[in-house]
Scaffold this active site. Structure first.
Site, PDB file in Angstrom:
ATOM      1  N   LYS A 167       0.769  -1.314  -0.124  1.00 35.06           N
ATOM      2  CA  LYS A 167       0.036   0.045  -0.127  1.00 35.06           C
ATOM      3  C   LYS A 167       0.990   1.125   0.059  1.00 35.06           C
ATOM      4  O   LYS A 167       2.025   1.146   0.488  1.00 35.06           O
ATOM      5  CB  LYS A 167      -0.920  -0.014   1.235  1.00 35.06           C
ATOM      6  CG  LYS A 167      -2.129   0.636   1.017  1.00 35.06           C
ATOM      7  CD  LYS A 167      -3.049   0.052   0.410  1.00 35.06           C
ATOM      8  CE  LYS A 167      -4.519   0.709   0.208  1.00 35.06           C
ATOM      9  NZ  LYS A 167      -5.470  -0.489  -0.035  1.00 35.06           N
ATOM     10  N   ALA A 205     -16.681   3.043  -4.213  1.00 29.09           N
ATOM     11  CA  ALA A 205     -17.592   1.810  -3.740  1.00 29.09           C
ATOM     12  C   ALA A 205     -18.875   2.010  -3.312  1.00 29.09           C
ATOM     13  O   ALA A 205     -19.782   1.463  -3.838  1.00 29.09           O
ATOM     14  CB  ALA A 205     -16.793   1.322  -2.568  1.00 29.09           C
ATOM     15  N   GLY A 206     -19.196   3.230  -2.574  1.00 29.19           N
ATOM     16  CA  GLY A 206     -20.381   3.526  -2.167  1.00 29.19           C
ATOM     17  C   GLY A 206     -21.420   3.944  -3.259  1.00 29.19           C
ATOM     18  O   GLY A 206     -22.511   3.520  -3.383  1.00 29.19           O
TER      19      GLY A 206
END
Ligand code: GLU
Length: 431
Positions: A104, A220-221
């Protein structure tokens, strides 16, 4: 309980290590990143001055393949958040059984305060720092919070300029015409839908007409809002973003909410809906709750107030370990983050395959293979949940850590198992 995401990631691993009887040395190896890079880089700002930004790249574990994981641009980025997210990527790629490790990256910055030119220079500056540490066979970044396909394109271009040759596979989540994969845009949310479908089957919950609340309205939402209606004919009664939320008993239309947010910068104030706080949204009496924003929103403080039957974690790290126990005890079925949101990295992996082969897949192929991958991962988790009588996150950890541990042992990074290794049901994927 700590709110440090990396301490939480370590606690979660410790529990799985105990169940798997991992030997001490291997457990220690998996508790820390194999490599992490901290750096600062100068960026010319529009006002003619130079600002120095801080960035990180954590390469957590590459026993199963090149590190893989997104880059976040966030004003509150910390090395511990990046470490935790890199650990979760390691478990995520193992859980969906793709031949990749976990990594990450992050830059401490507020993209909302940067001009487009500044954003491009930050993106290129970051790659100038990590260019020698990444590559299709080493570590492959991707989008994450506040990073976009356009940013991926700038980063790829900077990498290729440094290297002097094309290397589309250095980064995923690119625009389609620059080697991105069809279906990557909504892959995180779509992958989540397959896991919700499977969870509803085992829980015997009827999804048609189910009520849904979505916390977070990023990639995503937002996609989840469309897809959950399309997949299950469900009704999204509440959504929120960092400024607040909206509630409408009749259901919210995704196109209208998205248009409103694009125009006003937030869902707050959407006509015909009542205001609701982010905290209250989580506690709504709905069938499905989708935390899709940030870490640590479901904790010991509010876990007992969660009324949803299924919690699908599209965000990374929304639930802390104490809350996991409470939710499990209350019969809430949690689809843990590194299962529920693994669709993003799965289609990133499909993008890598296409880049390596100069190929393009049809959207139907992407969707079908994503479904296969997510369904197999769900089944692996559910089997362990059932066999060991543990909560879903712990079951997911057991499957994933077992696979990474096996890779470490086989490479000679750890001693072979002395005892007979724990028998975990792990279906062979057809990808
Ligand atoms: N940022 C996404 C995640 O947390 C995707 C990572 C990737 O595609 O490599 O899973």
């Amino acid at each position: 309980m700590t709110t440090n995401p990396f301490a939480i990631a370590q606690v979660q691993l410790d529990e799985a290590a105990r169940l798997l009887h991992l030997d001490k040395d291997l457990h220690e190896l998996l508790r820390q990143p194999l490599a992490e890079h901290h750096f600062r880089f100068p960026v010319l700002m529009d006002n003619g001055r130079v600002k120095v930004f801080s960035g990180f790249r954590v390469q957590y574990n590459d026993a199963r393949g090149p590190c893989k994981g997104g880059i976040r641009f966030h004003p509150e980025e910390t090395i511990d958040t990046v470490r935790a997210l890199a650990a979760w990527m390691t478990w995520k790629t193992a859980l969906v059984d793709i031949p990749l490790g976990g990594g990450k990256g992050g830059v401490i910055c507020n993209p909302k305060e940067l001009s487009r030119g500044e954003l491009e220079r930050v993106s290129r500056g970051y790659i100038r720092k990590i260019g020698h540490l990444i590559g299709p066979d080493i570590d492959v970044p991707a989008p994450d919070v506040y990073t976009t396909p356009e940013i991926m394109a700038w980063m790829m271009d900077e990498f290729e300029t440094i290297q002097g040759h094309h290397a589309a596979g250095v980064i995923t989540g690119k625009p389609i015409f620059l080697g991105g994969s069809l279906g990557r845009g909504d892959a995180t949310a779509r992958g989540g839908m397959f896991t919700i479908r499977e969870a509803a089957k085992v829980m015997e919950i009827k999804l048609s007409g189910a009520t849904v609340a979505i916390q977070g309205y990023g990639n995503a939402g937002m996609h989840a809002h469309h897809l959950i209606m399309e997949f299950f004919d469900a009704k999204v009664v509440a959504v929120s973003d960092s400024l607040g939320g909206i509630y409408c008993k009749k259901g919210l239309d995704p196109v209208a909410v998205q248009e409103y947010k694009a125009k006003h910068g937030s869902v707050v104030g959407f006509p015909g809906a009542d205001p609701i706080t982010n905290e209250a949204l989580l506690e709504l009496k709905v069938d499905i709750l989708l935390p899709s924003a940030i870490e640590n929103v479901i904790t010991a403080h509010n876990a007992h107030k969660i009324k949803a039957k299924i919690v699908g974690e599209l965000a990374n790290g929304p639930t802390d370990p104490e809350a996991d126990v409470i939710l499990h005890k209350n019969g809430v079925f949690v689809i843990p983050d590194f299962l529920c949101n693994a669709g993003g990295v799965t289609v990133s992996y499909f993008e890598q395959i296409q880049n390596a082969n100069f190929d393009r897949w049809k959207i139907e192929v992407v969707h079908e293979r994503l479904d296969e991958t997510m369904t197999a991962a769900f089944k692996a988790v559910f089997d362990v949940r059932h066999d060991m009588n543990v909560h879903s996150r712990l079951a997911a950890y057991v499957v994933a850590v077992n696979r990474v541990a096996q890779a470490c042992r086989t490479r000679g990074w750890a001693l072979p198992c002395e005892e007979k290794p724990k028998q975990i049901r792990t279906p062979v994927l057809s990808i």
